[in-house]
Each structure stands twice: as structure tokens, then as C-alpha cells.
Design a protein around this motif. Structure first.
Motif, short mmCIF file in Angstrom:
data_model
loop_
_atom_site.label_atom_id
_atom_site.label_comp_id
_atom_site.label_asym_id
_atom_site.label_seq_id
_atom_site.Cartn_x
_atom_site.Cartn_y
_atom_site.Cartn_z
N PHE A 424 28.01 46.27 -13.30
CA PHE A 424 28.53 46.33 -14.65
C PHE A 424 27.44 46.65 -15.67
O PHE A 424 27.65 47.39 -16.63
N ASP A 425 26.24 46.05 -15.48
CA ASP A 425 25.17 46.26 -16.47
C ASP A 425 24.35 47.52 -16.18
O ASP A 425 23.45 47.88 -16.93
N GLY A 426 24.64 48.20 -15.04
CA GLY A 426 23.98 49.46 -14.74
C GLY A 426 22.53 49.34 -14.38
O GLY A 426 21.76 50.29 -14.56
N ASP A 427 22.12 48.16 -13.81
CA ASP A 427 20.70 48.01 -13.46
C ASP A 427 20.42 48.41 -12.02
O ASP A 427 19.30 48.28 -11.52
N GLY A 428 21.44 48.90 -11.30
CA GLY A 428 21.24 49.33 -9.93
C GLY A 428 21.62 48.28 -8.91
O GLY A 428 21.75 48.59 -7.72
N ASP A 429 21.80 47.03 -9.32
CA ASP A 429 22.22 45.97 -8.42
C ASP A 429 23.65 45.60 -8.74
O ASP A 429 23.95 45.15 -9.86
N ALA A 430 24.54 45.74 -7.76
CA ALA A 430 25.97 45.51 -8.00
C ALA A 430 26.35 44.09 -7.64
O ALA A 430 25.90 43.54 -6.62
N GLY A 431 27.18 43.49 -8.48
CA GLY A 431 27.76 42.19 -8.19
C GLY A 431 26.83 41.03 -8.35
O GLY A 431 27.03 39.98 -7.73
N THR A 432 25.82 41.17 -9.19
CA THR A 432 24.87 40.09 -9.39
C THR A 432 25.33 39.20 -10.55
O THR A 432 26.29 39.50 -11.27
N ASP A 433 24.58 38.05 -10.70
CA ASP A 433 24.90 37.17 -11.82
C ASP A 433 24.73 37.91 -13.15
O ASP A 433 25.46 37.64 -14.13
N GLY A 434 23.75 38.85 -13.18
CA GLY A 434 23.54 39.62 -14.40
C GLY A 434 24.77 40.45 -14.76
O GLY A 434 25.13 40.61 -15.93
N ASP A 435 25.47 41.01 -13.72
CA ASP A 435 26.71 41.79 -13.98
C ASP A 435 27.80 40.89 -14.54
O ASP A 435 28.53 41.27 -15.47
N GLU A 437 27.40 37.98 -16.18
CA GLU A 437 27.06 37.57 -17.55
C GLU A 437 27.31 38.70 -18.55
O GLU A 437 27.84 38.49 -19.64
N SER A 438 26.97 39.95 -18.14
CA SER A 438 27.19 41.10 -19.03
C SER A 438 28.68 41.31 -19.30
O SER A 438 29.10 41.61 -20.42
N PHE A 439 29.49 41.14 -18.24
CA PHE A 439 30.95 41.35 -18.39
C PHE A 439 31.53 40.37 -19.40
O PHE A 439 32.30 40.76 -20.29
N PHE A 440 31.14 39.08 -19.30
CA PHE A 440 31.71 38.10 -20.21
C PHE A 440 31.14 38.24 -21.64
O PHE A 440 31.82 37.89 -22.61
N ARG A 441 29.90 38.75 -21.77
CA ARG A 441 29.40 39.01 -23.11
C ARG A 441 30.21 40.12 -23.79
O ARG A 441 30.55 40.05 -24.96
N GLY A 445 32.90 40.32 -27.15
CA GLY A 445 32.61 41.20 -28.28
C GLY A 445 31.16 41.57 -28.41
O GLY A 445 30.77 42.25 -29.36
N GLY A 446 30.34 41.14 -27.45
CA GLY A 446 28.91 41.44 -27.50
C GLY A 446 28.57 42.73 -26.80
O GLY A 446 29.43 43.52 -26.40
N ASN A 447 27.24 42.93 -26.63
CA ASN A 447 26.75 44.12 -25.94
C ASN A 447 26.42 43.79 -24.51
O ASN A 447 26.26 42.66 -24.11
N CYS A 448 26.27 44.83 -23.73
CA CYS A 448 25.99 44.69 -22.31
C CYS A 448 24.64 44.03 -22.11
O CYS A 448 24.47 43.26 -21.20
#
Length: 448
Positions: A424-435, A437-441, A445-448
Motif C-alpha cells: 500500500f505504501d509503495g516501499d517494495g514490501d507488501a503486506g507489512t505493518d507499514g502498509d 498503518e498507511s492504509f488506516f492513515r 484523511g491523512g497521507n500515505c
């Protein structure tokens, strides 16, 4: 003395002749063609017309007249069997029933196709004579046209074979001697060639009122008993009249018909034909909503007549080979695809094609589901960061439950065709906690 008297008498005669002779007509302006040009000369009216000119009236002078040439063109007079051409004005051409080829056109450059002719039989003094002419001219002369290309050589106007013909007229039967075709055209009964009206072959036919049961309008016709029974009607007796014999059948009962969520007034049969629920005769729609039963939904079924939508259960839909839209879905909001319900959009190497689910799997593709279409399916791989949208499934509605369900299904390895990437966050790693967290931000209404 005698000579003087004689001279006196001759003078009187000359004077009388001078007073009694008609006055010479006063000339006037006349426009005539001379040497290829239109010129004006002073002539009498008779002389002007004799030279084919246009006379402008007694006493007129050329100084007050302008000779304007008439605009003419080629005119094919088609009623002439030779198809001749005349140079004339447009108005005169139409008066001759001709075809005008335009102002300034010339007969030297126009080919008039000869009119199509045929043999025409015209009655003259009790006998038939044949002339070769056009069909229009034949009808104008009250003749019988034998067809284009026919000729008078084979005597096509021999007297027609006739016979007795019985025609109903004002409730009575009258007999006329005519041809068989004319007899039938006049609704008569033909008694054979060369039969005669002398022996009164027209016996009145006994008829009565016949009610046609199969006619929804309850129509009645005056006919014989045998013919009435042959048509499945009810005969009301010889001499009976249609005036009050067949009362119109009552209109079929109607009532409220529910095709959720719409209610309309229909007959029971019409309601069943559209898959509705009939609430009974004389029932009204009122303010009662047509709720979708809890176990029914829209089912798209393909047949030879096309794809139709009917309310049924999921099991019934499957047994009909249909595509079930889900419990509670109404047909009014469902668009049934005209394609095979057992096929759908299949993404293979970023390209979409319509296949069955099994064929799509065999080709290593991703199946979009039965009834899905390529024109609203995205097979291109999402670019890094392309997932940073709350409309995860790209259905046009952002941040709803469907997007959340689609996101977590994608994390589990089951991404829909139109969904964004699990990265989701486009960092090259799929399905991580970072993805996650980015989805819920983004949902908040926030940014990725």
C-alpha cells in the motif's frame, strides 16, 4: 351633265367607304428573335404572333419596353412514346407533364429516354381496340393496360370470359355478368364461366349473429351457421342481428404487483410474467413498500430471447444456470450482462479476455467472477505507491467497508482484479505493518 353626275356619285361612294371601313389596328411593341438576338419592332398584334413574338399592347413603343429573354431549358415529354425533347420554360414543361433538366440546358445535350409502353385495350362503340401507349396514358383513356413491353400484334384485347356473379347489395343478392376476378374483387360469388343471370342463380344466403369467443373484444359478425361453427363462434339463430348479440367480456381483474422495490397495478398473469408478487384482485399499491424477501435476490438468466432478471433464491438461480446478484438485490437496480453467465473477465499478463473460470485458471489468469466484464476491469499492475487511496477496490466509493474488506483480503493473498497492491505504501514490501498503518492513515484523511 351625265358625266358630272357620275363623278359626283363616285365621290359619295368613296366618302361612304372611308367612314364605314374598319380602322386599321394601331401597332405596338413586339419582342421577336432576329439573328439570334431578342429585338423590339413595331408590329400589329397579328403580325407579332405570326413571327412568334411577344406583343406588349396597342400603342406601346419600343422605347418603353425591355425585351427580356425567357429562361428556358430542355424538357423531356415522357408521355410521348418517342421521348421527345422541347426547349421551353420550366412552368410549361410541368404543364406538359415533362421532366425539366434545368435553366439553360439544351435539347442538343439531353437524351430523353423513350417512355415505356405496352398494349392498351380501350372500349370503343361496344368493341375493344388496342393501342400502343404508356400505362399512364392508357388509364387516362379508361383503358386496360396489359403490361410494359406488350404489343397489339397478338390481339390481347379479345373479349374476357364472363359468368354470373352474385353480389350482396343492401341486404339482397343481385346478379351481374362479369369476369371471375372482378366478381371476387367485389366480394361476390362466381358461378362459373359462361353462366347466365337468366335463371336467378343468386339464392339469398341465410345468416345470423355469430359471437367469436376467441376474440377478446367480444366481436360479432353476420355469417352462416356453418361458418360460425367453423370459426369456433356461438350462433344466435337465423336472422339474428349483431346489434345486441355479443356483450363485450369484462376486463380482467388487476391488483398490486410487487417487483421490489417497485409496486405497479397489473393483471395476475402480467405480474407473474415479470417475476412479481401479486397481492390479489383489486388490491392497491398504497404506501406499502415492496420489500425484497430476505432469501431472494436478483438473478440474471440467459436464454435464446436474451438475458433477463428474475427474483429468486440463490439455489434456484444456480439451478437455472444464472448469475446471483446477492440476497436482497432488486432487479430494478441490476443490469444483466448479455454475455454467457458462466464467463467473466480474466486478466492474463495484464490483458483482459472473457473466459470461464476454469479456462482462466488453466491460462494462469486472475478470474473476476461470473458476469464480470473487461470494459470495467483493470488488469494493469499497480505502480508503487498507487495504492495510497481510500478507494482500495476502485469502485468509486472511498473508505467504506468494502474497501476495508478488500484490503485485508489482499493482505491474505486474495487481491481482487481492480484492487490496489498489498504494498500500500509503495516501499517494495507488501503486506507489512507499514502498509497497514498507511492504509488506516489514508482512511482517516491523512497521507500515505
Amino acid at each position: 351633265m351625265l358625266i358630272n353626275i357620275r363623278r359626283l356619285c363616285l365621290g359619295c361612294l368613296a366618302l361612304i367607304a372611308a367612314f364605314t371601313a374598319p380602322a386599321l389596328a394601331e401597332p405596338g411593341a413586339c419582342c421577336v428573335q432576329e439573328g439570334g438576338a431578342l429585338v423590339c419592332v413595331r408590329l400589329s398584334e397579328a403580325d407579332c404572333h405570326a413571327r412568334g413574338g411577344t406583343y406588349h399592347g396597342n400603342g406601346t413603343s419600343c422605347s418603353s419596353v425591355q425585351c427580356t429573354p425567357s429562361v428556358t431549358g430542355a424538357c423531356c415529354v415522357m408521355n410521348n412514346p418517342a421521348g421527345s425533347c422541347v426547349q421551353t420554360t420550366e412552368a410549361n414543361c410541368h404543364a406538359l407533364s415533362g421532366t425539366y433538366h434545368g435553366n439553360g440546358s439544351s435539347c442538343t445535350n439531353v437524351q430523353c429516354t423513350p417512355a415505356v409502353t405496352g398494349a392498351c385495350c380501350i372500349a370503343t362503340s361496344g368493341a375493344l381496340s388496342c393501342v400502343q401507349t404508356t400505362e399512364a396514358d392508357c388509364h387516362t383513356r379508361g383503358g386496360s393496360y396489359r403490361g410494359n413491353g406488350t404489343n397489339c400484334e397478338n390481339n390481347p384485347c379479345s373479349p374476357a370470359v364472363t359468368g354470373a356473379c352474385c353480389i350482396a347489395n343492401a341486404g339482397a343478392q343481385s346478379c351481374v355478368r362479369t369476369t371471375e376476378s372482378d366478381c371476387h374483387a367485389r366480394g361476390g360469388v362466381y358461378h362459373g364461366n359462361n353462366t347466365s343471370c337468366d335463371n336467378n342463380p343468386c339464392t339469398p344466403t341465410i345468416t345470423g349473429a355469430c359471437c367469436l369467443a376467441n376474440d377478446p373484444t367480444g366481436s360479432c359478425m353476420q355469417t352462416t351457421e356453418a361458418n360460425c361453427h367453423a370459426m369456433g363462434g356461438t350462433y344466435h339463430g337465423n336472422g339474428s342481428s349483431c346489434e345486441h348479440a355479443c356483450p363485450a367480456p369484462p376486463h380482467p381483474a388487476t391488483g398490486a404487483c410487487c417487483v421490489p422495490p417497485v409496486c405497479s397495478i397489473r393483471t395476475h398473469a402480467d405480474c407473474a410474467a415479470i417475476g412479481g408478487t401479486y397481492r390479489g384482485d383489486n388490491s392497491a399499491c398504497g404506501n406499502e413498500p415492496c420489500e425484497v424477501p430476505h432469501n431472494l435476490g436478483a438473478c440474471c438468466v440467459m436464454s435464446a430471447a436474451g438475458t433477463t432478471c428474475t427474483q429468486m433464491t440463490a439455489a434456484d438461480c444456480a439451478s437455472h444456470g444464472g448469475t446471483f446478484g446477492g440476497v436482497g438485490t432488486p432487479c430494478t437496480n441490476t443490469t444483466c450482462s448479455a454475455t454467457d453467465p458462466h464467463t467473466g473477465a480474466c486478466c492474463i499478463d495484464h490483458a483482459c479476455t472473457m473466459l470461464s473460470e476454469a479456462a482462466c485458471r488453466d491460462h494462469g489468469g486472475t478470474y473476476g467472477g461470473n458476469g464480470s466484464l473487461c470494459h470495467n476491469t483493470r488488469c494493469d499492475a499497480p505502480l508503487p505507491g498507487a495504492g495510497c487511496t481510500a478507494d482500495f477496490n476502485h469502485d468509486g466509493d472511498s473508505g467504506n467497508d468494502a474497501d476495508i474488506e478488500a484490503f485485508f483480503s489482499c493482505l491474505a493473498g486474495n487481491c481482487c482484479i481492480t484492487c490496489s497492491s498489498a504494498d500500500f505504501d509503495g516501499d517494495g514490501d507488501a503486506g507489512t505493518d507499514g502498509d497497514i498503518e498507511s492504509f488506516f492513515r489514508v482512511l482517516a484523511g491523512g497521507n500515505c
